[in-house]
Design a protein around this motif. Structure first.
Motif, PDB file in Angstrom:
ATOM      1  N   CYS A  16       0.826  -1.205   0.000  1.00 34.51           N
ATOM      2  CA  CYS A  16       0.000   0.000   0.000  1.00 34.51           C
ATOM      3  C   CYS A  16       0.861   1.256   0.000  1.00 34.51           C
ATOM      4  O   CYS A  16       2.046   1.222   0.311  1.00 34.51           O
ATOM      5  N   ILE A  17       0.208   2.353  -0.359  1.00 33.51           N
ATOM      6  CA  ILE A  17       0.770   3.691  -0.196  1.00 33.51           C
ATOM      7  C   ILE A  17      -0.034   4.329   0.922  1.00 33.51           C
ATOM      8  O   ILE A  17      -1.269   4.281   0.907  1.00 33.51           O
ATOM      9  N   ALA A  18       0.638   4.904   1.911  1.00 29.71           N
ATOM     10  CA  ALA A  18      -0.079   5.486   3.041  1.00 29.71           C
ATOM     11  C   ALA A  18       0.561   6.795   3.475  1.00 29.71           C
ATOM     12  O   ALA A  18       1.752   7.024   3.276  1.00 29.71           O
ATOM     13  N   LYS A  19      -0.279   7.624   4.088  1.00 25.46           N
ATOM     14  CA  LYS A  19       0.148   8.949   4.540  1.00 25.46           C
ATOM     15  C   LYS A  19       0.269   8.962   6.053  1.00 25.46           C
ATOM     16  O   LYS A  19      -0.612   8.502   6.771  1.00 25.46           O
ATOM     17  N   SER A  20       1.383   9.495   6.518  1.00 28.63           N
ATOM     18  CA  SER A  20       1.557   9.747   7.947  1.00 28.63           C
ATOM     19  C   SER A  20       1.882  11.232   8.115  1.00 28.63           C
ATOM     20  O   SER A  20       2.184  11.921   7.145  1.00 28.63           O
ATOM     21  N   ILE A  21       1.815  11.703   9.319  1.00 29.24           N
ATOM     22  CA  ILE A  21       2.115  13.111   9.616  1.00 29.24           C
ATOM     23  C   ILE A  21       3.419  13.159  10.409  1.00 29.24           C
ATOM     24  O   ILE A  21       3.556  12.479  11.427  1.00 29.24           O
ATOM     25  N   ASN A  22       4.378  13.934   9.923  1.00 31.52           N
ATOM     26  CA  ASN A  22       5.677  14.018  10.599  1.00 31.52           C
ATOM     27  C   ASN A  22       5.631  15.003  11.760  1.00 31.52           C
ATOM     28  O   ASN A  22       4.583  15.587  12.056  1.00 31.52           O
ATOM     29  N   ASP A  23       6.764  15.197  12.420  1.00 32.54           N
ATOM     30  CA  ASP A  23       6.849  16.057  13.610  1.00 32.54           C
ATOM     31  C   ASP A  23       6.523  17.520  13.317  1.00 32.54           C
ATOM     32  O   ASP A  23       6.164  18.281  14.216  1.00 32.54           O
ATOM     33  N   LEU A  24       6.657  17.930  12.049  1.00 32.31           N
ATOM     34  CA  LEU A  24       6.370  19.311  11.658  1.00 32.31           C
ATOM     35  C   LEU A  24       4.917  19.497  11.218  1.00 32.31           C
ATOM     36  O   LEU A  24       4.530  20.577  10.785  1.00 32.31           O
ATOM     37  N   GLY A  25       4.122  18.405  11.298  1.00 32.97           N
ATOM     38  CA  GLY A  25       2.721  18.481  10.898  1.00 32.97           C
ATOM     39  C   GLY A  25       2.509  18.349   9.403  1.00 32.97           C
ATOM     40  O   GLY A  25       1.428  18.631   8.897  1.00 32.97           O
ATOM     41  N   GLU A  26       3.544  17.923   8.678  1.00 35.14           N
ATOM     42  CA  GLU A  26       3.454  17.759   7.224  1.00 35.14           C
ATOM     43  C   GLU A  26       3.161  16.310   6.873  1.00 35.14           C
ATOM     44  O   GLU A  26       3.490  15.396   7.629  1.00 35.14           O
ATOM     45  N   SER A  27       2.576  16.117   5.691  1.00 34.82           N
ATOM     46  CA  SER A  27       2.277  14.763   5.210  1.00 34.82           C
ATOM     47  C   SER A  27       3.531  14.096   4.682  1.00 34.82           C
ATOM     48  O   SER A  27       4.276  14.682   3.902  1.00 34.82           O
TER      49      SER A  27
END
Length: 132
Positions: A16-27
């Protein structure tokens, strides 16, 4: 010759391709290999590429190759980062691996999609798209 080779059917493995949010609030977008089997996968080779369509003159991405020595049973491996610019392409992943001494091989494809047209991927508790 090729028709004489019997390849076992791939079960219990998803990509799969999935989106997470990093420490800076970016995708952050990544490709994940999900092993739902109780046994480990070894010598996992993943070849990825993207293409607009099957026409010879269509735009394509570079071909990338990844080797993962082992994916434990019922676990997930992060394969690569992926850019939203290629979500309008067909993203193809050839996955080959061994279970014990038996070779498994399957082509996974994620059809073009919009960045906000996502589904829940329960195994990793993220939003994304599952390959067919």
């Amino acid at each position: 010759m090729k028709k004489d080779i019997q390849m076992p059917k791939v079960t219990g493995v998803k990509l799969c391709i999935a989106k997470s949010i990093n420490d800076l609030g970016e995708s952050d977008w990544h490709v994940y290999l999900i092993n739902k089997n109780l046994i480990e996968l070894t010598n996992v080779m993943i070849v990825s590429k993207g293409y607009e369509n099957k026409d010879p003159g269509a735009r394509k991405t570079s071909t990338l190759r990844h080797m993962i020595e082992q994916v434990d049973g019922q676990s997930v491996a992060k394969v690569e980062s992926i850019s939203p610019e290629v979500f309008s392409f067909f993203n193809e992943f050839w996955v080959s691996y061994y279970i014990v001494n038996e070779l498994f091989d399957k082509k996974f494809v994620i059809a073009p999609f919009q960045e906000f047209d996502l589904e829940t991927i329960d195994e990793i508790d993220l939003l994304g798209r599952i390959a067919t």
